[in-house]
Design a protein around this motif. Sequence first.
Motif, PDB file in Angstrom:
ATOM      1  N   GLY A 121       0.809  -1.212   0.000  1.00  0.00           N
ATOM      2  CA  GLY A 121       0.000   0.000   0.000  1.00  0.00           C
ATOM      3  C   GLY A 121       0.843   1.264   0.000  1.00  0.00           C
ATOM      4  O   GLY A 121       0.597   2.189  -0.778  1.00  0.00           O
ATOM      5  N   VAL A 122       1.851   1.294   0.865  1.00  0.00           N
ATOM      6  CA  VAL A 122       2.718   2.473   0.931  1.00  0.00           C
ATOM      7  C   VAL A 122       3.453   2.664  -0.394  1.00  0.00           C
ATOM      8  O   VAL A 122       3.553   3.787  -0.917  1.00  0.00           O
ATOM      9  CB  VAL A 122       3.721   2.337   2.093  1.00  0.00           C
ATOM     10  N   ALA A 123       3.965   1.583  -0.964  1.00  0.00           N
ATOM     11  CA  ALA A 123       4.716   1.689  -2.220  1.00  0.00           C
ATOM     12  C   ALA A 123       3.844   2.227  -3.348  1.00  0.00           C
ATOM     13  O   ALA A 123       4.259   3.112  -4.106  1.00  0.00           O
ATOM     14  CB  ALA A 123       5.278   0.315  -2.608  1.00  0.00           C
ATOM     15  N   LEU A 124       2.623   1.721  -3.456  1.00  0.00           N
ATOM     16  CA  LEU A 124       1.743   2.170  -4.539  1.00  0.00           C
ATOM     17  C   LEU A 124       1.282   3.608  -4.334  1.00  0.00           C
ATOM     18  O   LEU A 124       1.234   4.401  -5.285  1.00  0.00           O
ATOM     19  CB  LEU A 124       0.539   1.234  -4.648  1.00  0.00           C
ATOM     20  N   GLY A 125       0.933   3.959  -3.089  1.00  0.00           N
ATOM     21  CA  GLY A 125       0.493   5.328  -2.834  1.00  0.00           C
ATOM     22  C   GLY A 125       1.608   6.337  -3.002  1.00  0.00           C
ATOM     23  O   GLY A 125       1.377   7.464  -3.445  1.00  0.00           O
ATOM     24  N   ALA A 126       2.835   5.930  -2.661  1.00  0.00           N
ATOM     25  CA  ALA A 126       3.967   6.851  -2.741  1.00  0.00           C
ATOM     26  C   ALA A 126       4.482   7.041  -4.162  1.00  0.00           C
ATOM     27  O   ALA A 126       5.008   8.085  -4.504  1.00  0.00           O
ATOM     28  CB  ALA A 126       5.106   6.341  -1.855  1.00  0.00           C
ATOM     29  N   SER A 127       4.324   6.028  -4.997  1.00  0.00           N
ATOM     30  CA  SER A 127       4.927   6.109  -6.329  1.00  0.00           C
ATOM     31  C   SER A 127       3.934   6.346  -7.456  1.00  0.00           C
ATOM     32  O   SER A 127       4.274   6.935  -8.475  1.00  0.00           O
ATOM     33  CB  SER A 127       5.697   4.810  -6.622  1.00  0.00           C
ATOM     34  N   ALA A 128       2.703   5.878  -7.274  1.00  0.00           N
ATOM     35  CA  ALA A 128       1.749   5.944  -8.395  1.00  0.00           C
ATOM     36  C   ALA A 128       0.455   6.657  -8.011  1.00  0.00           C
ATOM     37  O   ALA A 128      -0.530   6.542  -8.751  1.00  0.00           O
ATOM     38  CB  ALA A 128       1.442   4.535  -8.903  1.00  0.00           C
ATOM     39  N   HIS A 129       0.437   7.387  -6.904  1.00  0.00           N
ATOM     40  CA  HIS A 129      -0.676   8.225  -6.437  1.00  0.00           C
ATOM     41  C   HIS A 129      -2.061   7.603  -6.664  1.00  0.00           C
ATOM     42  O   HIS A 129      -2.290   6.482  -6.255  1.00  0.00           O
ATOM     43  CB  HIS A 129      -0.570   9.629  -7.042  1.00  0.00           C
ATOM     44  N   GLY A 130      -2.990   8.315  -7.339  1.00  0.00           N
ATOM     45  CA  GLY A 130      -4.368   7.833  -7.456  1.00  0.00           C
ATOM     46  C   GLY A 130      -4.484   6.505  -8.179  1.00  0.00           C
ATOM     47  O   GLY A 130      -5.249   5.627  -7.782  1.00  0.00           O
ATOM     48  N   ALA A 131      -3.743   6.349  -9.277  1.00  0.00           N
ATOM     49  CA  ALA A 131      -3.766   5.079 -10.009  1.00  0.00           C
ATOM     50  C   ALA A 131      -3.229   3.960  -9.137  1.00  0.00           C
ATOM     51  O   ALA A 131      -3.735   2.827  -9.158  1.00  0.00           O
ATOM     52  CB  ALA A 131      -2.951   5.194 -11.283  1.00  0.00           C
ATOM     53  N   GLY A 132      -2.203   4.275  -8.345  1.00  0.00           N
ATOM     54  CA  GLY A 132      -1.643   3.280  -7.440  1.00  0.00           C
ATOM     55  C   GLY A 132      -2.623   2.900  -6.352  1.00  0.00           C
ATOM     56  O   GLY A 132      -2.730   1.728  -5.972  1.00  0.00           O
ATOM     57  N   ALA A 133      -3.369   3.904  -5.845  1.00  0.00           N
ATOM     58  CA  ALA A 133      -4.364   3.620  -4.821  1.00  0.00           C
ATOM     59  C   ALA A 133      -5.473   2.715  -5.374  1.00  0.00           C
ATOM     60  O   ALA A 133      -5.962   1.818  -4.682  1.00  0.00           O
ATOM     61  CB  ALA A 133      -4.951   4.925  -4.285  1.00  0.00           C
ATOM     62  N   ALA A 134      -5.856   2.955  -6.632  1.00  0.00           N
ATOM     63  CA  ALA A 134      -6.873   2.104  -7.268  1.00  0.00           C
ATOM     64  C   ALA A 134      -6.361   0.674  -7.429  1.00  0.00           C
ATOM     65  O   ALA A 134      -7.081  -0.295  -7.169  1.00  0.00           O
ATOM     66  CB  ALA A 134      -7.249   2.686  -8.625  1.00  0.00           C
ATOM     67  N   LYS A 135      -5.111   0.551  -7.837  1.00  0.00           N
ATOM     68  CA  LYS A 135      -4.515  -0.777  -7.989  1.00  0.00           C
ATOM     69  C   LYS A 135      -4.394  -1.461  -6.633  1.00  0.00           C
ATOM     70  O   LYS A 135      -4.650  -2.678  -6.507  1.00  0.00           O
ATOM     71  CB  LYS A 135      -3.127  -0.645  -8.638  1.00  0.00           C
ATOM     72  N   ALA A 136      -4.016  -0.687  -5.604  1.00  0.00           N
ATOM     73  CA  ALA A 136      -3.878  -1.256  -4.260  1.00  0.00           C
ATOM     74  C   ALA A 136      -5.221  -1.770  -3.753  1.00  0.00           C
ATOM     75  O   ALA A 136      -5.281  -2.803  -3.078  1.00  0.00           O
ATOM     76  CB  ALA A 136      -3.326  -0.189  -3.305  1.00  0.00           C
ATOM     77  N   SER A 137      -6.315  -1.083  -4.096  1.00  0.00           N
ATOM     78  CA  SER A 137      -7.640  -1.530  -3.675  1.00  0.00           C
ATOM     79  C   SER A 137      -7.994  -2.875  -4.292  1.00  0.00           C
ATOM     80  O   SER A 137      -8.737  -3.660  -3.703  1.00  0.00           O
ATOM     81  CB  SER A 137      -8.692  -0.484  -4.069  1.00  0.00           C
ATOM     82  N   GLU A 138      -7.462  -3.126  -5.501  1.00  0.00           N
ATOM     83  CA  GLU A 138      -7.673  -4.437  -6.122  1.00  0.00           C
ATOM     84  C   GLU A 138      -6.932  -5.532  -5.362  1.00  0.00           C
ATOM     85  O   GLU A 138      -7.387  -6.680  -5.279  1.00  0.00           O
ATOM     86  CB  GLU A 138      -7.178  -4.424  -7.569  1.00  0.00           C
ATOM     87  N   LEU A 139      -5.783  -5.182  -4.804  1.00  0.00           N
ATOM     88  CA  LEU A 139      -4.973  -6.169  -4.089  1.00  0.00           C
ATOM     89  C   LEU A 139      -5.578  -6.504  -2.728  1.00  0.00           C
ATOM     90  O   LEU A 139      -5.399  -7.608  -2.220  1.00  0.00           O
ATOM     91  CB  LEU A 139      -3.542  -5.647  -3.920  1.00  0.00           C
TER      92      LEU A 139
END
Length: 244
Positions: free
Chosen positions: A195-213
């Motif tokens: 979660g931290v890695a995706l939010g820190a590097s890919a912002h909103g798109a990363g947060a959306a991807k993290a929600s899938e995980l």
Amino acid sequence: MAAETFNRLSSELALFSHVDLALVSLALTICSYFVAKVLYKRHRVWWLAPIVLAPVVITFMVVNLDIPLPTYFEYTHWLMALLAPATIAFALPIYRERKLIRQYPLTIVFGVIAGLLLGMFSSWLLVKFVPLPVELSKSLLVRSVSTPFALEATSSFGGVPELTAMLVLLTGIIGMLVCEPLFKLMRIRTSLGKGVALGASAHGAGAAKASELGQQEGVIASLTMIFIGIAMVLGAPVFALIFS
């Protein structure tokens, strides 16, 4: 056949008044987003994500229907104006997830600091070793934070808002695509780490991807994205002196 259809539509749109064409552009933009959102909800493939599909469809339509850019932006620029209240709305998940913040304060704090500094340092290294136009170089430095925060901070670096928005978009898409292979390669297995890695590097798109995980991955990614965005806006004048 498709070319003939677009030529006929382009000819018909040419008869529209400037205001009507601007309204059609606004409708196309909103419809593209919601259609992409529905498709992505049904079929979880990366190229159907609104952040990927909607810009591609809009660009294709604007180019093939010969819609002048000033006409396209006549009313669609109000969509960009909505980013400001969206930024304020980020306070809500911080309040809702205050228990999680109290539970993992160090993980989130170190993730925010590391993500913020690594994002700017990697961009700084890129512009130092790859000759890029000045406007592009300055716009690149805030690419790793969410669009509302990046647009607010980019003026301190001398960046161009339109270029910044495009680079933020590309960063998010790349983050979505490479995150899972990187997690396997780096053996990142915890929900906090992902979660931290995706939010820190890919912002909103990363947060959306993290929600899938997973739910916790999504919450952590959202909080990290928000805190990094706030830190970027508050520290932008100082960061600009260091990295520019």
